[in-house]
Structures are given as structure tokens and as C-alpha cells.
Design an enzyme around this catalytic site. Structure first.
Site, PDB file in Angstrom:
ATOM      1  N   GLN A 161      -4.476  23.987  22.467  1.00  0.00           N
ATOM      2  CA  GLN A 161      -4.214  25.126  23.345  1.00  0.00           C
ATOM      3  C   GLN A 161      -3.600  24.648  24.650  1.00  0.00           C
ATOM      4  OE1 GLN A 161      -7.323  28.005  23.553  1.00  0.00           O
ATOM      5  NE2 GLN A 161      -6.196  29.261  24.969  1.00  0.00           N
ATOM      6  N   PHE A 162      -2.272  24.633  24.683  1.00  0.00           N
ATOM      7  CA  PHE A 162      -1.563  24.145  25.869  1.00  0.00           C
ATOM      8  C   PHE A 162      -1.814  25.017  27.086  1.00  0.00           C
ATOM      9  CE2 PHE A 162       1.489  27.226  24.327  1.00  0.00           C
ATOM     10  CZ  PHE A 162       2.086  27.723  25.479  1.00  0.00           C
ATOM     11  N   THR A 163      -2.207  26.280  26.891  1.00  0.00           N
ATOM     12  CA  THR A 163      -2.405  27.184  28.030  1.00  0.00           C
ATOM     13  C   THR A 163      -3.591  26.787  28.904  1.00  0.00           C
ATOM     14  OG1 THR A 163      -3.696  28.738  26.690  1.00  0.00           O
ATOM     15  CG2 THR A 163      -1.308  29.128  26.858  1.00  0.00           C
TER      16      THR A 163
END
Length: 150
Positions: free
Chosen positions: A78-80
Site C-alpha cells: 500500500q504505497f498510500t
């Protein structure tokens, strides 16, 4: 490297309308990787995840770790998690690692966690549009940042 660890009674990941992976008792781990992360971050954070004593013992106290309860892990990239919201209302993801850096580190975390818990872990597909469902147990949610060790 940032991990959001949720103690779950169940969790699953669906991709293109099909449930790809699911677990029962264990951890749903959302993993954010930055361009500054390394194998050292994998090992430090991986040990922290597996060693978290957040499962109830016979007195219903949070004293047991994942291995003690034979729990599973569902690992989702999850890059966010590395979103910056300092300026304006549109998040910037400049600190998130590009796929050529993040993919090997994500795969490295999978390998490390499987070795630590001595069984396969479930995972999402890196970069896919995933629908994650969970039943948070407690709720218990812990956030650990490998760059904030002190």
C-alpha cells in the site's frame, strides 16, 4: 517502511471480482515501502510484526504472539501509507518507492515473514486494484515505522 497491522478474525483480498487470498485468525498487514528502505528495514519490521504480543492468553490478556496462536498473515502492499498531505488537499506520494524498488522489497518481506512464521503467508498482487475485507478483532490496530525505532 511502514506497516499497519490489524489483528483480524478474518481478512481477504479480492481482485477483479475474485477472492485471491483469505485468512482467518491473524494479521492483515498493510505495507508501505519508501525509496529509502532496505533489507535491514525488512528484518527489523518483520521481527516486530511476528513478535507483537497482541493475542489473548488464558486470562484474556494480550500476551501471545502470532506463532503462539498459529495465526496467519495477509500482506498487502500500500504505497498510500507514504502520502504527504502537508500542502493542499491532494496527497503527494513522492516518498513512496517506485515499483522497481518496491517490488523486490515487498517480495523480500514475504520471504522473511514466511521464514519467521514457518508457513506460507497470503498476499495481494503488487500494483493491482485490490478490494480488502477484514473483521478487525478488538479492534486492535498497530502502526510501526521502521524509520522511527527510538
Amino acid at each position: 517502511m511502514i506497516a499497519v497491522i490489524q489483528r483480524v478474525s478474518s481478512a481477504s483480498v479480492t481482485i477483479e471480482g475474485k477472492v485471491e487470498e483469505e485468512i482467518q485468525k491473524g494479521f492483515l498487514v498493510l505495507l508501505g515501502i519508501t525509496h529509502l528502505d532496505s533489507q535491514e528495514d525488512i528484518e527489523w519490521l518483520g521481527r516486530k510484526i511476528v513478535g507483537l504480543r497482541v493475542f489473548g492468553d488464558s486470562d484474556d490478556k494480550m500476551n501471545l504472539d502470532l506463532k503462539a496462536v498459529d495465526g496467519d498473515i495477509l500482506l498487502i502492499s500500500q504505497f498510500t501509507l507514504h502520502a504527504s498531505t502537508k500542502k493542499g488537499n491532494r496527497p503527494s506520494f513522492i516518498e513512496a518507492a517506485r515499483p522497481e524498488i518496491a517490488t523486490p522489497l515487498y517480495e523480500g518481506m514475504i520471504t522473511f515473514l514466511e521464514k519467521e512464521i514457518e508457513k506460507p503467508i497470503q498476499r495481494g498482487i503488487f500494483g493491482a486494484d485490490m478490494k480488502v475485507a477484514l473483521l478487525n478483532d478488538g479492534p486492535v490496530t498497530i502502526i510501526i515505522d521502521s524509520k522511527n525505532r527510538i
